[in-house]
Design an enzyme around this catalytic site. Sequence first.
Site, mmCIF file in Angstrom:
data_model
loop_
_atom_site.group_PDB
_atom_site.id
_atom_site.type_symbol
_atom_site.label_atom_id
_atom_site.label_comp_id
_atom_site.label_asym_id
_atom_site.label_seq_id
_atom_site.Cartn_x
_atom_site.Cartn_y
_atom_site.Cartn_z
ATOM 1 N N HIS A 314 -97.883 62.524 -107.741
ATOM 2 C CA HIS A 314 -98.952 62.117 -106.826
ATOM 3 C C HIS A 314 -98.711 60.733 -106.259
ATOM 4 O O HIS A 314 -97.945 59.935 -106.792
ATOM 5 C CB HIS A 314 -100.311 62.165 -107.520
ATOM 6 C CG HIS A 314 -100.532 60.996 -108.416
ATOM 7 N ND1 HIS A 314 -101.279 59.912 -108.053
ATOM 8 C CD2 HIS A 314 -100.078 60.745 -109.657
ATOM 9 C CE1 HIS A 314 -101.279 59.049 -109.028
ATOM 10 N NE2 HIS A 314 -100.571 59.514 -110.008
ATOM 11 N N TYR A 395 -105.890 48.458 -100.356
ATOM 12 C CA TYR A 395 -105.973 47.379 -101.355
ATOM 13 C C TYR A 395 -104.702 47.309 -102.192
ATOM 14 O O TYR A 395 -104.430 46.302 -102.849
ATOM 15 C CB TYR A 395 -107.219 47.555 -102.250
ATOM 16 C CG TYR A 395 -107.020 48.310 -103.557
ATOM 17 C CD1 TYR A 395 -106.973 49.694 -103.586
ATOM 18 C CD2 TYR A 395 -106.889 47.623 -104.762
ATOM 19 C CE1 TYR A 395 -106.810 50.380 -104.782
ATOM 20 C CE2 TYR A 395 -106.724 48.298 -105.960
ATOM 21 C CZ TYR A 395 -106.673 49.671 -105.972
ATOM 22 O OH TYR A 395 -106.500 50.353 -107.160
HETATM 23 P P1 FAD Z 1 -96.573 47.764 -114.222
HETATM 24 O O1 FAD Z 1 -95.950 48.984 -113.687
HETATM 25 O O2 FAD Z 1 -95.872 47.057 -115.323
HETATM 26 O O3 FAD Z 1 -96.822 46.665 -113.093
HETATM 27 C C1 FAD Z 1 -97.238 46.960 -111.789
HETATM 28 C C2 FAD Z 1 -96.459 46.092 -110.814
HETATM 29 O O4 FAD Z 1 -96.880 44.736 -110.943
HETATM 30 C C3 FAD Z 1 -94.948 46.072 -111.070
HETATM 31 O O5 FAD Z 1 -94.286 47.076 -110.367
HETATM 32 C C4 FAD Z 1 -94.547 44.698 -110.608
HETATM 33 O O6 FAD Z 1 -94.325 44.681 -109.222
HETATM 34 C C5 FAD Z 1 -95.760 43.854 -110.925
HETATM 35 N N1 FAD Z 1 -95.642 43.210 -112.245
HETATM 36 C C6 FAD Z 1 -95.926 43.813 -113.417
HETATM 37 N N2 FAD Z 1 -95.784 42.961 -114.419
HETATM 38 C C7 FAD Z 1 -95.379 41.804 -113.891
HETATM 39 C C8 FAD Z 1 -95.103 40.535 -114.446
HETATM 40 N N3 FAD Z 1 -95.238 40.319 -115.760
HETATM 41 N N4 FAD Z 1 -94.718 39.541 -113.624
HETATM 42 C C9 FAD Z 1 -94.638 39.762 -112.288
HETATM 43 N N5 FAD Z 1 -94.914 40.933 -111.703
HETATM 44 C C10 FAD Z 1 -95.293 41.948 -112.498
HETATM 45 N N6 FAD Z 1 -104.885 52.135 -111.706
HETATM 46 C C11 FAD Z 1 -106.022 51.422 -111.735
HETATM 47 O O7 FAD Z 1 -105.996 50.214 -111.533
HETATM 48 N N7 FAD Z 1 -107.209 52.021 -112.004
HETATM 49 C C12 FAD Z 1 -107.305 53.343 -112.271
HETATM 50 O O8 FAD Z 1 -108.384 53.827 -112.546
HETATM 51 C C13 FAD Z 1 -106.120 54.123 -112.224
HETATM 52 N N8 FAD Z 1 -106.166 55.444 -112.445
HETATM 53 C C14 FAD Z 1 -105.022 56.172 -112.409
HETATM 54 C C15 FAD Z 1 -105.113 57.544 -112.627
HETATM 55 C C16 FAD Z 1 -103.979 58.336 -112.620
HETATM 56 C C17 FAD Z 1 -104.081 59.812 -112.870
HETATM 57 C C18 FAD Z 1 -102.729 57.726 -112.384
HETATM 58 C C19 FAD Z 1 -101.488 58.540 -112.431
HETATM 59 C C20 FAD Z 1 -102.629 56.358 -112.136
HETATM 60 C C21 FAD Z 1 -103.774 55.563 -112.144
HETATM 61 N N9 FAD Z 1 -103.731 54.181 -111.906
HETATM 62 C C22 FAD Z 1 -104.886 53.460 -111.937
HETATM 63 C C23 FAD Z 1 -102.469 53.518 -111.563
HETATM 64 C C24 FAD Z 1 -101.639 53.023 -112.789
HETATM 65 O O9 FAD Z 1 -101.450 54.042 -113.722
HETATM 66 C C25 FAD Z 1 -102.248 51.835 -113.506
HETATM 67 O O10 FAD Z 1 -102.668 50.828 -112.602
HETATM 68 C C26 FAD Z 1 -101.296 51.203 -114.522
HETATM 69 O O11 FAD Z 1 -102.030 50.328 -115.356
HETATM 70 C C27 FAD Z 1 -100.193 50.387 -113.869
HETATM 71 O O12 FAD Z 1 -99.080 50.345 -114.712
HETATM 72 P P2 FAD Z 1 -98.704 49.092 -115.618
HETATM 73 O O13 FAD Z 1 -99.993 48.517 -116.084
HETATM 74 O O14 FAD Z 1 -97.695 49.531 -116.620
HETATM 75 O O15 FAD Z 1 -98.096 48.046 -114.583
#
Ligand code: FAD
Length: 452
Positions: A314, A395
């Site tokens: 997705h 956003y």
């Molecule tokens: P990462 O993948 O580690 O980081 C995201 C990006 O931030 C990276 O690609 C990088 O560019 C930057 N970054 C990360 N860490 C650093 C660092 N330490 N220093 C500098 N840059 C950095 N998201 C929401 O917010 N709310 C929701 O309700 C939500 N629902 C979801 C539902 C589904 C079914 C799915 C599939 C996804 C959803 N998401 C949602 C999106 C996502 O899954 C989440 O936001 C998730 O928390 C992001 O992954 P992560 O925290 O591992 O971040």
Amino acid sequence: MPIFPISMGRNLGYGGAAPRVRGSVVIDLGKRMSQILDIDADDYTCLVEPGVSFYALYEAIQAKGYDHIWIDTPDLGGGSVIGNTLDRGVGYTPYGDHWAVHSGLEVVLPTGEIVRTGMGALPGSNTWQSFPYGFGPIQDGLFSQSNLGIVTKMGMALMPNPGGHESFMYAFAHPADLAPLIEIIRPLRISNILENVAQVRSAEQTIAVQGRPKTDFYTGPGMMPDEVIEREAAKLPCGKCAWVYYGMSYGPAHIRAYKLDIVHKEFSKIPGARKIDPATIPKDNYFWSRDNIAAGVPDLEELLWCNWTPNGSHVAFSPVSPIRGRDAEALVKLARDRRVEYGVEMFPAFCVGLREMHLIVEIVFDKTVPEARKAAMDCLRAMIDDAAALGYGEYRTHLALMDQVASTYSWNDGALMKLNERIKDALDPNGILAAGKSGIWPKRYRGRGWEM
Ligand code: FAD
């Protein structure tokens, strides 16, 4: 050597762990930096490293027996608190705007210096996690959705246990109920009678989040017809409806009763609006997943709608709009028109903040079918342009669409991007860090065919 930092790389729908530039070294910070450095049970704050997931933070608070403290979690609790917050992710308690409740960053700059923002810049400070501003210009924003530094520590406010909570669900019968519903939500949300980032979801998504494939309900060509949606919704606790509202009220029973009574009176102004009694909802229904999430308990059920297509993948269209009925209608129409044109599967849901709402349109597709991937991407690109023409901007977006989205923020001859590029060149003179993130390219890449 181009480098690309991730915290846990679970940014599903927005690019996952992928870097924007092929051949980059991905710095997987969460692999080894996964300590919860502090949980302050008096100030309700924490200090975490990039590898701390919402689950890990929740479990650490439980393990310490801190019943008085809640966390806020997005729909999927498996991601990183820092990664999600830096990408300006949202959760569903009153502390759902993660960026708004962060306090203090430690950042490694592209030239190798380490800085602490806010009170963390004062040696020996003991208010790094309680006063986000410190002294002088606030630099934190430079490191959110950006490519100007690697964040190695972040502080965050935690929510006090409100002393009771109660999920509620309303079903609205007709597609046209959306606009009056949004008009009713706005004043309730601004005055905090509706206290959390609430969700208004399409009936179709409520059907899909059972985790069953579309073919269980419909095997004809094209999208699921309205009569099939009505028939299948009628079998669920929400009943026959077009929109479902999921919310939560917080506080002791008498305080909840005061607020829920107002909500009921207001929602009941829409003919046919129905409150679904939670006591009638089976324990395996998705309602209880929303109940967890709105109470800061991590959960993964949201992933279930990815089963809608085989090899379900997705990507999301996520425009921001005022909380107005006419804007909700315009955005839904825009998405539905493009859906018909490109023949994609999509689920629209509104996440209503305090003075704006995000429409999250999830496009689900079979990632092994090239035509399906192309249709999803073409549809998204078209929706981004349509939305910008009407004054709506995303956003947050997928890595592959960042140039396009950044180009829609073009006021005054692209003044904001010019500023971003000047800052990028100053802080990252060799252009090594996360080139292309948020459409910001360092000098050595700019205008050389990298932009998409
Ligand atoms: P990462 O993948 O580690 O980081 C995201 C990006 O931030 C990276 O690609 C990088 O560019 C930057 N970054 C990360 N860490 C650093 C660092 N330490 N220093 C500098 N840059 C950095 N998201 C929401 O917010 N709310 C929701 O309700 C939500 N629902 C979801 C539902 C589904 C079914 C799915 C599939 C996804 C959803 N998401 C949602 C999106 C996502 O899954 C989440 O936001 C998730 O928390 C992001 O992954 P992560 O925290 O591992 O971040």
